[in-house]
Scaffold this active site. Structure first.
Site, PDB file in Angstrom:
ATOM      1  N   SER A  72       0.827  -1.159  -0.045  1.00  0.00           N
ATOM      2  CA  SER A  72      -0.020   0.024   0.010  1.00  0.00           C
ATOM      3  C   SER A  72       0.962   1.230   0.027  1.00  0.00           C
ATOM      4  CB  SER A  72      -1.027  -0.045   1.220  1.00  0.00           C
ATOM      5  OG  SER A  72      -1.463   1.300   1.453  1.00  0.00           O
ATOM      6  N   TYR A  80      -1.928  -0.507  10.387  1.00  0.00           N
ATOM      7  CA  TYR A  80      -2.056  -1.155   8.916  1.00  0.00           C
ATOM      8  C   TYR A  80      -0.740  -0.493   8.061  1.00  0.00           C
ATOM      9  CZ  TYR A  80      -3.630  -1.737   4.218  1.00  0.00           C
ATOM     10  OH  TYR A  80      -3.544  -2.052   2.914  1.00  0.00           O
TER      11      TYR A  80
END
Length: 274
Positions: A164, A177
């Site tokens: 990501s 995350y």
């Protein structure tokens, strides 16, 4: 995406349909979102067998049915497992290899969790959720690669880790995350360096912002109109799973960018080494 589907790499049009003939593939986080779409598109591209792993057994069975509808010749193994538990990782690896006759060509480490939604500042992030997020998002890919590497070395396989932009830039609220994806970037680079002469290639893909249940839960008040459908980002994954990507190793891809975020020079170098 039909049998005549195409995708683009650095300006070169690459035909991806039937590129996965005979491939045996394991996808984690396969019950919804990107993982579900990868299962469908890998099957459409001719994959011989798919091992689909997720916690939700009922959702996995629905995906199995969807795959059967679009590619009835693709064998599907649905494995319900909580991959945040190390013992479950070993079980998934053993069950998959037993079903696949010891063969594995492609591993896609897609399973992940936000840890807490909506987005939560680190100051308010419970330590138990922090540890659980790192366990699934970072430790699980490490363990799966360790468990499956011997089989993948026999086939000259492809490992694809899903990362990501939150693993490159720290954003407020993306907490555990984002930190786990920073770790995954480093894990991917290190595995790639250590496996450089092994015949197993390691690459990682940032799919970009997608309209998935996990993203909507993380940012419930955000405008999702510009978020991509997972079906729009799978081309790079099909490419990396296919023999067309042999020689492509240790690279970071951005699924929604022109040329998947790679310069034409990189594409030419990869083609020469394939």
């Amino acid at each position: 995406m039909g049998r005549t589907g195409m995708t683009r790499l650095g300006g070169e049009i690459i035909h991806v349909m039937d590129r996965l003939d005979g491939k045996h593939i394991l996808i984690t986080g396969a019950s919804r979102g990107l993982g579900r779409q990868l299962a469908l598109d890998f099957a459409r591209a001719g994959a011989a067998a798919l091992a689909l792993v997720a916690r939700d057994a009922a959702a996995l069975e629905r995906v199995r049915g969807e795959v059967a509808a679009v590619a009835p010749r693709t064998r599907v193994l649905a494995v319900a497992a909580d991959l945040s538990r190390p013992g479950e990782v070993a079980r998934v690896a053993a069950v998959t290899l037993a079903d696949f006759g010891g063969r594995l060509d492609v591993l896609v480490n897609n399973a992940s969790t936000m840890g807490r939604t909506p987005l939560t500042q680190l100051l308010d992030f419970p330590v138990e959720d922090f540890r659980a997020t790192l366990e699934l998002n970072l430790t699980t890919p490490f363990l799966l690669i360790k468990e499956l590497l011997p089989a993948m070395m026999e086939s000259g396989g492809s490992i694809v880790n899903v990362t990501s932009d939150a693993g490159v830039t720290g954003y407020p609220g993306w907490g555990a995350y984002g930190i786990s994806k920073f770790g995954l970037e480093g894990l991917s680079q290190t595995w790639a360096a250590e496996l450089a002469e092994s015949g197993v290639r390691v690459n990682w893909v940032d799919p970009g912002e997608m309209n998935t249940a996990m993203h909507r839960a993380a940012e419930p008040d955000a405008d999702s109109e510009g978020w991509a459908d997972p079906a729009e980002v799978t081309g790079v994954f099909v490419y990396l799973a296919s023999d067309a990507s042999r020689g492509v190793h240790g690279q970071r891809f951005e699924a929604q960018e022109e040329g998947w975020g790679r310069a034409p020079a990189e594409d030419a170098e990869a083609a020469e080494s394939a």
